[in-house]
Design a protein around this motif. Structure first.
Motif, PDB file in Angstrom:
ATOM      1  N   ASP A 133       3.291  -6.229   1.939  1.00  0.00           N
ATOM      2  CA  ASP A 133       2.827  -4.852   2.060  1.00  0.00           C
ATOM      3  C   ASP A 133       1.463  -4.781   2.748  1.00  0.00           C
ATOM      4  OD1 ASP A 133       2.781  -1.969   1.426  1.00  0.00           O
ATOM      5  OD2 ASP A 133       1.068  -2.565   0.195  1.00  0.00           O
ATOM      6  N   VAL A 134       1.382  -3.970   3.789  1.00  0.00           N
ATOM      7  CA  VAL A 134       0.116  -3.748   4.492  1.00  0.00           C
ATOM      8  C   VAL A 134      -0.169  -2.248   4.581  1.00  0.00           C
ATOM      9  CG1 VAL A 134       0.118  -5.908   5.789  1.00  0.00           C
ATOM     10  CG2 VAL A 134       1.304  -3.924   6.736  1.00  0.00           C
ATOM     11  N   GLY A 135       0.250  -1.532   3.547  1.00  0.00           N
ATOM     12  CA  GLY A 135       0.068  -0.086   3.547  1.00  0.00           C
ATOM     13  C   GLY A 135      -1.369   0.355   3.683  1.00  0.00           C
ATOM     14  N   ASP A 136      -2.321  -0.491   3.250  1.00  0.00           N
ATOM     15  CA  ASP A 136      -3.744  -0.145   3.371  1.00  0.00           C
ATOM     16  C   ASP A 136      -4.136   0.129   4.815  1.00  0.00           C
ATOM     17  OD1 ASP A 136      -4.143  -0.594   0.643  1.00  0.00           O
ATOM     18  OD2 ASP A 136      -4.574  -2.706   0.948  1.00  0.00           O
ATOM     19  N   VAL A 137      -3.480  -0.548   5.753  1.00  0.00           N
ATOM     20  CA  VAL A 137      -3.898  -0.463   7.153  1.00  0.00           C
ATOM     21  C   VAL A 137      -2.788   0.080   8.059  1.00  0.00           C
ATOM     22  CG1 VAL A 137      -5.635  -2.274   6.931  1.00  0.00           C
ATOM     23  CG2 VAL A 137      -3.293  -2.908   7.518  1.00  0.00           C
ATOM     24  N   ASP A 138      -1.679   0.499   7.494  1.00  0.00           N
ATOM     25  CA  ASP A 138      -0.555   1.010   8.280  1.00  0.00           C
ATOM     26  C   ASP A 138      -1.003   2.233   9.074  1.00  0.00           C
ATOM     27  OD1 ASP A 138       1.861   2.148   9.194  1.00  0.00           O
ATOM     28  OD2 ASP A 138       2.972   1.394   7.456  1.00  0.00           O
ATOM     29  N   ILE A 139      -0.845   2.193  10.385  1.00  0.00           N
ATOM     30  CA  ILE A 139      -1.272   3.295  11.250  1.00  0.00           C
ATOM     31  C   ILE A 139      -0.600   4.604  10.844  1.00  0.00           C
ATOM     32  CG2 ILE A 139       0.519   2.719  12.957  1.00  0.00           C
ATOM     33  CD1 ILE A 139      -2.938   4.193  13.770  1.00  0.00           C
ATOM     34  N   ARG A 140       0.544   4.522  10.181  1.00  0.00           N
ATOM     35  CA  ARG A 140       1.281   5.730   9.811  1.00  0.00           C
ATOM     36  C   ARG A 140       0.662   6.469   8.623  1.00  0.00           C
ATOM     37  NH1 ARG A 140       6.981   2.751   9.415  1.00  0.00           N
ATOM     38  NH2 ARG A 140       5.558   1.352   8.315  1.00  0.00           N
ATOM     39  N   ARG A 141      -0.447   5.972   8.096  1.00  0.00           N
ATOM     40  CA  ARG A 141      -1.169   6.727   7.069  1.00  0.00           C
ATOM     41  C   ARG A 141      -2.025   7.824   7.691  1.00  0.00           C
ATOM     42  NH1 ARG A 141      -4.414   2.655   8.550  1.00  0.00           N
ATOM     43  NH2 ARG A 141      -6.679   2.953   8.486  1.00  0.00           N
ATOM     44  N   MET A 142      -2.292   7.715   8.998  1.00  0.00           N
ATOM     45  CA  MET A 142      -3.171   8.662   9.670  1.00  0.00           C
ATOM     46  C   MET A 142      -2.452   9.987   9.942  1.00  0.00           C
ATOM     47  SD  MET A 142      -6.301   7.498  10.260  1.00  0.00           S
ATOM     48  CE  MET A 142      -6.311   6.917   8.560  1.00  0.00           C
ATOM     49  N   GLN A 143      -3.213  11.076   9.815  1.00  0.00           N
ATOM     50  CA  GLN A 143      -2.676  12.412  10.024  1.00  0.00           C
ATOM     51  C   GLN A 143      -2.956  12.881  11.453  1.00  0.00           C
ATOM     52  OE1 GLN A 143      -0.894  13.679   7.392  1.00  0.00           O
ATOM     53  NE2 GLN A 143      -1.393  11.663   6.545  1.00  0.00           N
ATOM     54  N   PRO A 144      -2.081  13.707  12.029  1.00  0.00           N
ATOM     55  CA  PRO A 144      -2.282  14.132  13.427  1.00  0.00           C
ATOM     56  C   PRO A 144      -3.646  14.748  13.704  1.00  0.00           C
ATOM     57  CG  PRO A 144      -0.066  14.699  12.701  1.00  0.00           C
ATOM     58  CD  PRO A 144      -0.798  14.191  11.486  1.00  0.00           C
ATOM     59  N   PHE A 145      -4.172  15.551  12.772  1.00  0.00           N
ATOM     60  CA  PHE A 145      -5.449  16.220  13.048  1.00  0.00           C
ATOM     61  C   PHE A 145      -6.604  15.237  13.157  1.00  0.00           C
ATOM     62  CE2 PHE A 145      -6.132  15.695   8.505  1.00  0.00           C
ATOM     63  CZ  PHE A 145      -7.514  15.576   8.401  1.00  0.00           C
ATOM     64  N   GLN A 146      -6.439  14.024  12.641  1.00  0.00           N
ATOM     65  CA  GLN A 146      -7.560  13.095  12.593  1.00  0.00           C
ATOM     66  C   GLN A 146      -7.941  12.537  13.972  1.00  0.00           C
ATOM     67  OE1 GLN A 146      -5.860  10.754   9.229  1.00  0.00           O
ATOM     68  NE2 GLN A 146      -7.803  11.151   8.215  1.00  0.00           N
ATOM     69  N   ARG A 147      -7.216  12.864  14.998  1.00  0.00           N
ATOM     70  CA  ARG A 147      -7.632  12.479  16.351  1.00  0.00           C
ATOM     71  C   ARG A 147      -8.698  13.424  16.911  1.00  0.00           C
ATOM     72  NH1 ARG A 147      -2.334  14.516  17.230  1.00  0.00           N
ATOM     73  NH2 ARG A 147      -2.293  16.500  18.323  1.00  0.00           N
ATOM     74  N   ASN A 148      -8.954  14.523  16.211  1.00  0.00           N
ATOM     75  CA  ASN A 148      -9.940  15.496  16.658  1.00  0.00           C
ATOM     76  C   ASN A 148     -11.302  14.820  16.830  1.00  0.00           C
ATOM     77  OD1 ASN A 148     -12.248  17.441  15.794  1.00  0.00           O
ATOM     78  ND2 ASN A 148     -10.612  18.808  16.495  1.00  0.00           N
ATOM     79  N   ARG A 149     -11.917  14.984  17.996  1.00  0.00           N
ATOM     80  CA  ARG A 149     -13.143  14.247  18.311  1.00  0.00           C
ATOM     81  C   ARG A 149     -14.327  14.673  17.440  1.00  0.00           C
ATOM     82  NH1 ARG A 149     -10.778  13.898  23.803  1.00  0.00           N
ATOM     83  NH2 ARG A 149     -11.091  16.133  23.998  1.00  0.00           N
ATOM     84  N   ARG A 197       5.492   5.066 -12.062  1.00  0.00           N
ATOM     85  CA  ARG A 197       4.923   4.230 -11.006  1.00  0.00           C
ATOM     86  C   ARG A 197       4.190   5.077  -9.962  1.00  0.00           C
ATOM     87  NH1 ARG A 197       7.379   1.833 -15.155  1.00  0.00           N
ATOM     88  NH2 ARG A 197       8.563  -0.050 -14.664  1.00  0.00           N
ATOM     89  N   HIS A 198       3.167   4.487  -9.388  1.00  0.00           N
ATOM     90  CA  HIS A 198       2.394   5.134  -8.323  1.00  0.00           C
ATOM     91  C   HIS A 198       2.661   4.374  -7.034  1.00  0.00           C
ATOM     92  CE1 HIS A 198      -0.980   6.322  -5.790  1.00  0.00           C
ATOM     93  NE2 HIS A 198      -1.275   7.283  -6.642  1.00  0.00           N
ATOM     94  N   PHE A 199       3.252   5.084  -6.037  1.00  0.00           N
ATOM     95  CA  PHE A 199       3.573   4.408  -4.785  1.00  0.00           C
ATOM     96  C   PHE A 199       2.300   4.000  -4.059  1.00  0.00           C
ATOM     97  CE2 PHE A 199       4.497   3.955  -0.319  1.00  0.00           C
ATOM     98  CZ  PHE A 199       5.601   3.122  -0.361  1.00  0.00           C
ATOM     99  N   GLY A 200       2.310   2.790  -3.519  1.00  0.00           N
ATOM    100  CA  GLY A 200       1.151   2.236  -2.837  1.00  0.00           C
ATOM    101  C   GLY A 200       0.314   1.362  -3.743  1.00  0.00           C
ATOM    102  N   HIS A 201       0.473   1.517  -5.051  1.00  0.00           N
ATOM    103  CA  HIS A 201      -0.228   0.671  -6.007  1.00  0.00           C
ATOM    104  C   HIS A 201       0.760  -0.135  -6.844  1.00  0.00           C
ATOM    105  CE1 HIS A 201      -3.538   3.515  -5.062  1.00  0.00           C
ATOM    106  NE2 HIS A 201      -4.282   2.453  -5.258  1.00  0.00           N
ATOM    107  N   ASP A 202       1.572   0.568  -7.642  1.00  0.00           N
ATOM    108  CA  ASP A 202       2.520  -0.118  -8.514  1.00  0.00           C
ATOM    109  C   ASP A 202       3.790  -0.525  -7.783  1.00  0.00           C
ATOM    110  OD1 ASP A 202       0.756   0.528 -10.693  1.00  0.00           O
ATOM    111  OD2 ASP A 202       1.613   2.542 -10.674  1.00  0.00           O
ATOM    112  N   ILE A 203       4.149   0.206  -6.784  1.00  0.00           N
ATOM    113  CA  ILE A 203       5.369  -0.085  -6.025  1.00  0.00           C
ATOM    114  C   ILE A 203       5.075   0.023  -4.534  1.00  0.00           C
ATOM    115  CG2 ILE A 203       7.107   0.432  -7.768  1.00  0.00           C
ATOM    116  CD1 ILE A 203       7.202   3.295  -6.767  1.00  0.00           C
ATOM    117  N   THR A 204       5.498  -1.000  -3.794  1.00  0.00           N
ATOM    118  CA  THR A 204       5.262  -1.079  -2.352  1.00  0.00           C
ATOM    119  C   THR A 204       6.473  -1.730  -1.697  1.00  0.00           C
ATOM    120  OG1 THR A 204       4.312  -3.308  -2.335  1.00  0.00           O
ATOM    121  CG2 THR A 204       2.800  -1.485  -2.838  1.00  0.00           C
ATOM    122  N   GLY A 205       6.367  -1.933  -0.396  1.00  0.00           N
ATOM    123  CA  GLY A 205       7.453  -2.542   0.350  1.00  0.00           C
ATOM    124  C   GLY A 205       7.735  -3.983  -0.018  1.00  0.00           C
ATOM    125  N   GLU A 206       6.840  -4.639  -0.753  1.00  0.00           N
ATOM    126  CA  GLU A 206       7.102  -6.017  -1.162  1.00  0.00           C
ATOM    127  C   GLU A 206       7.521  -6.127  -2.622  1.00  0.00           C
ATOM    128  OE1 GLU A 206       3.689  -8.809  -2.072  1.00  0.00           O
ATOM    129  OE2 GLU A 206       2.646  -7.316  -0.850  1.00  0.00           O
TER     130      GLU A 206
END
Length: 812
Positions: free
Chosen positions: A375-391, A677-686
């Motif tokens: 599990d690399v959810g901490d750094v998965d680019i898909r956690r980012m939201q579209p608005f966060q590209r705003n300069r 369970r809390h996804f990303g902490h107790d349960i992940t892809g691994e």
């Protein structure tokens, strides 16, 4: 210039340490047609001027695994490639100057032990033995990690570039990529120019390793890579007579780090308010930014007190160079959700050298196998939201995130900058009633409610924080009367079309062939049986379902659905902003709903796990009878235009039923008492769905879903570990995350999530315990302790929820 090939399996854009690592590791997997293109010369962006600190310990187990991998790799590269990396294990010391920081580093030391990192707490005399030049006045604690190291950043990158070439990769300098060809939502190749020539490389994959250019380069293909360059300062002294190898020293309370390098001292800083920088000049190459001594001077003054020899040594170099920072201080890695075949490895927040080796390895494995190695959810680019590209957003947030590297890492700490972007339609109603907001995925969420006269702000601590009693009051309301809270931020995905049932039956472990109105709690599994998403799916009509998912994972979960869609006739629609969700939970929930709606709310007419269209007040909504807090209740889904009316109706009627407005902190304390369970902490892809105790949510009457073979194999072979609930017998200490679990005197695992159980009367945590070949009773016969900041505390353990184990309250 070498000839630019016309075809490649993958084109890596950017020749810093990240790009070189990705190229190196792909060739190690046997990829031959790998091309790396660098606009100027290798390492000429930010890699060349990095400080080269290579620590092991990160905030989570898997980020620590990647950092440890980097160390091992750098130690072996010279023998493989002949390029000296300068890597040496010099150790590191972190010194605390406050009691709060002392608690933090002791907790970090406990965490390190649970992750297998060698660490020891040392006193002032030991600090001076390792570091005779430092003034320990004011020190409250210190920890020593003997295996931390440092290296030569540029040569580490060049060694990996050479290793990639040795493995068959083409590495080209002074070739600028001018765009990515995208056709039908897929990468088709890249366009380049060099020395007055231009061309195209046909390729199925591209990896954005463009460092501080990654945001703008991603935008060329419509890919969101939020990051911002900031100025990063350090000084290097003149040579100091007799100076020999020293550990890296970090004094975060003074925003400073110290490194001995070739008989000189380097002093760097992560100041509380940083200086975002940009736009980046077109000709930027091995450049530095203008000096700003006034900005750095307060750090230097404190450093001269802490390290008196600095006051006597001359300054050889005052350096100011750019580093890229992300909105949450975690780097970006993985497949971009917008374009198939587009991958990202960038935004390293000034820890690129220690991270890049492991990140390049993990990304290469992901590209090869379709899944990351863990599990690399901490750094998965898909956690980012579209608005966060705003300069503007990025500049405001980056002014804070650089300094947060050395700020106190309190639990529940909220970002202070660039707030208020995403708000529920109920935001002003909640604010008017005392809500104190936190942020998740850009959403402003009511985390707790201040009492009359109480300051509406967080006061951080490692013990019970200033909202602890507020949480307890809200918790009791849900357990004893009725609570209401806003869940509008949770992701809502409509799946519509004639193949909706078949599609979801292949994606999810649960059975989707259910009557209209049935709610199914289930998971999206990967082929290993790991949990990619934790969701409820409600059948709204014959050809229509609603998938409800955590707020932070909506982008990732939508990408998972799209990635696995074949030729099914289904339409996927993000409905999150279209509907508000108001949760009404507690023993009095039925009476409250009866007061505002003519619907029959009895158990027979409205059983648990079902949804119905309802009338409420003067409007209409849809009520889902589910719970994440373990009590009788409903989640009310209402269109955004009617949400305020429904809230006002419920709030007014609630006065007769003991209604209290509640926040997300209450929800978390209530769910952990119930061992939800809390996804990303107790349960992940691994984490295997069966070992997570969620086998009940996987249908046994179907075999054609993703992960089915892994589930069947696990059920046949038996469990290697179990997710266990713990309660500390001492009611005072707090559990948050990563505290070591001690079984019969030995560290065996760590807490995956923790909170305070106000009904159970102590801190509650969940964590996996290895138990191959054991029954639950045999495992639970052991003695368990949890280590908190170096102190072992006895704990009760259970494989069943300690609160309402038969779920009688939710089904009342």
């Amino acid at each position: 210039m070498s000839k630019v090939p016309s075809h490649a399996r993958v084109v890596i854009v950017g020749g810093g340490v990240a790009g070189c690592s990705v190229a190196y590791h792909l060739t190690k997997l046997g990829w031959k047609d790998v091309v790396l293109l660098e606009r100027k010369r290798l390492t000429s962006g930010t890699t060349w001027h990095a400080a080269g600190l290579i620590a092991q310990l990160r905030a989570t187990k898997n980020m620590t695994r990647l950092a440890k991998y980097s160390q091992e790799l750098y130690g072996n590269l010279e023998a493989e490639t002949g390029v000296a990396t300068g890597f040496r294990r010099c150790g590191s010391i972190t010194m605390a100057l406050t009691e709060h920081r002392a608690e933090e580093i002791r907790r970090q030391a406990s965490m390190a032990r649970s992750f297998g990192v060698e660490v020891e707490e040392i006193d002032a005399a030991e600090v001076n033995r390792h570091y005779p030049h430092v003034n320990t006045e004011g020190m409250t604690a210190a920890v020593y990690l003997p295996l931390d190291g440092q290296g030569d950043p540029a040569n580490i990158a060049l060694a990996m570039a050479k290793g990639a070439r040795m493995g068959g990769a083409t590495v080209l300098e002074n070739v600028k990529v001018t765009g990515v060809d995208v056709a039908g939502g897929k990468v088709n190749g890249v366009n380049w120019e060099a020395d007055g020539e231009a061309g195209t490389i046909q390729a199925d994959m591209v990896v954005n390793c463009a460092g501080m250019w990654a945001r703008d380069f991603g935008a060329m293909a419509g890919v969101n890579v939020p990051l911002q360059a900031c100025e990063h300062f350090y000084i290097v002294t003149e040579a100091i007579d007799g100076l020999q190898q020293l550990p890296v020293l970090r004094v975060p309370d003074e925003c400073a780090y110290y490194k001995e390098d070739a008989g000189k001292m380097l002093l760097g800083a992560f100041e509380p308010v940083s200086k975002p920088w940009g736009p980046i000049p077109e000709d930027f190459e091995f450049d530095q930014l203008p000096e700003d001594f006034d900005h750095f001077e307060p750090i230097l003054e404190q450093a001269c007190e802490r390290m008196p020899m600095l006051a006597e040594a001359g300054i050889h170099t005052f350096f100011n160079g750019p580093e890229s920072f992300t909105p949450d201080d975690a780097y970006h890695m993985g497949p971009a959700p917008e374009v198939e075949g587009y991958w990202v490895c960038a935004g390293f927040n000034s820890i690129g050298i220690q991270s890049a080796g492991g990140a390049g390895w993990a990304l290469a494995e992901w590209m090869e196998n379709g899944l990351p190695p863990f599990d690399v959810g901490d750094v998965d680019i898909r956690r980012m939201q579209p608005f966060q590209r705003n300069r503007r957003y990025l500049k405001e947030r980056a002014s804070e995130t650089l300094g947060l590297l050395y700020a106190d890492h309190y639990p529940y700490r909220q970002k202070a900058t660039a707030r208020g972007v995403r708000r529920s339609v109920l935001h002003e109603h909640l604010k008017a009633n005392g809500a104190v907001f936190g942020e998740l995925a850009g959403w402003e969420r009511a985390n707790w409610y201040a009492n009359e006269g109480q300051e509406r702000e967080y006061v951080y601590d490692w013990k019970g924080q200033n909202w602890f009693d507020n949480q307890a009051q809200e918790h009791r309301a849900v357990r004893e009367a009725v609570g209401m809270y806003d869940m509008s931020s949770f992701g809502k995905i409509r799946v519509d079309g004639p193949d909706a049932e078949a599609f979801l039956n292949r994606i999810a472990g649960g059975d989707m062939a259910v009557p209209v109105g049935k709610i199914v709690y289930t998971q999206f599994l990967n082929p290993r049986g790991g949990i990619e998403a934790d969701v409820t799916i409600t059948r709204l009509a014959r050809d229509s379902y609603l998938v409800v998912t955590p707020a932070a994972t909506l982008i990732r979960d939508m990408a998972w659905l799209k990635m696995h869609r074949r030729d099914e006739m289904v339409v996927l629609t993000d409905m999150t902003a279209a509907e508000a969700v108001i949760a009404v939970m507690g023993p009095n929930a039925r009476a409250l709903m009866q007061a505002v709606s003519p619907t029959d709310w009895s158990n027979d007419a409205f059983p648990f796990g079902t949804a119905q269209e309802i009338e409420i007040g003067l409007g209409t909504a849809r009520a889902h009878r589910v719970t994440y807090v373990g009590e009788l209740g409903w989640e009310i889904y209402v269109s955004a235009d009617q949400a305020a009316h429904v809230f006002e109706t419920l709030h007014a009627a609630g006065a007769d039923h003991g209604l209290r407005l509640c926040g997300m902190h209450m929800m978390d304390s209530a769910r952990i008492e119930k061992a939800f369970r809390h996804f990303g902490h107790d349960i992940t892809g691994e984490d295997h769905v069966v070992e997570a105790g969620l086998g009940f949510a996987v249908a046994k009457n179907k075999t054609n879903f993703i992960g089915a073979d892994a589930v069947a194999k696990k059920r046949e072979e038996g469990l290697q570990m179990r997710l266990v609930q713990f309660k500390l017998t001492d009611p005072e200490p707090m559990l948050f995350h990563a505290e070591p679990i001690i079984r019969n005197g030995e560290v065996v695992s760590y807490i995956t999530s923790g909170n305070y159980g106000h009904t159970l009367g102590g801190a509650i945590g969940l964590g996996y315990v290895p138990c191959p070949g054991e029954t639950p009773a045999e495992m639970l016969a052991s003695t368990f302790e949890i280590e908190v900041a170096g102190t072992r505390i006895k704990a009760q353990a259970s494989t069943r929820p300690m609160y309402d184990p038969k779920s009688e309250r939710a089904r009342a």
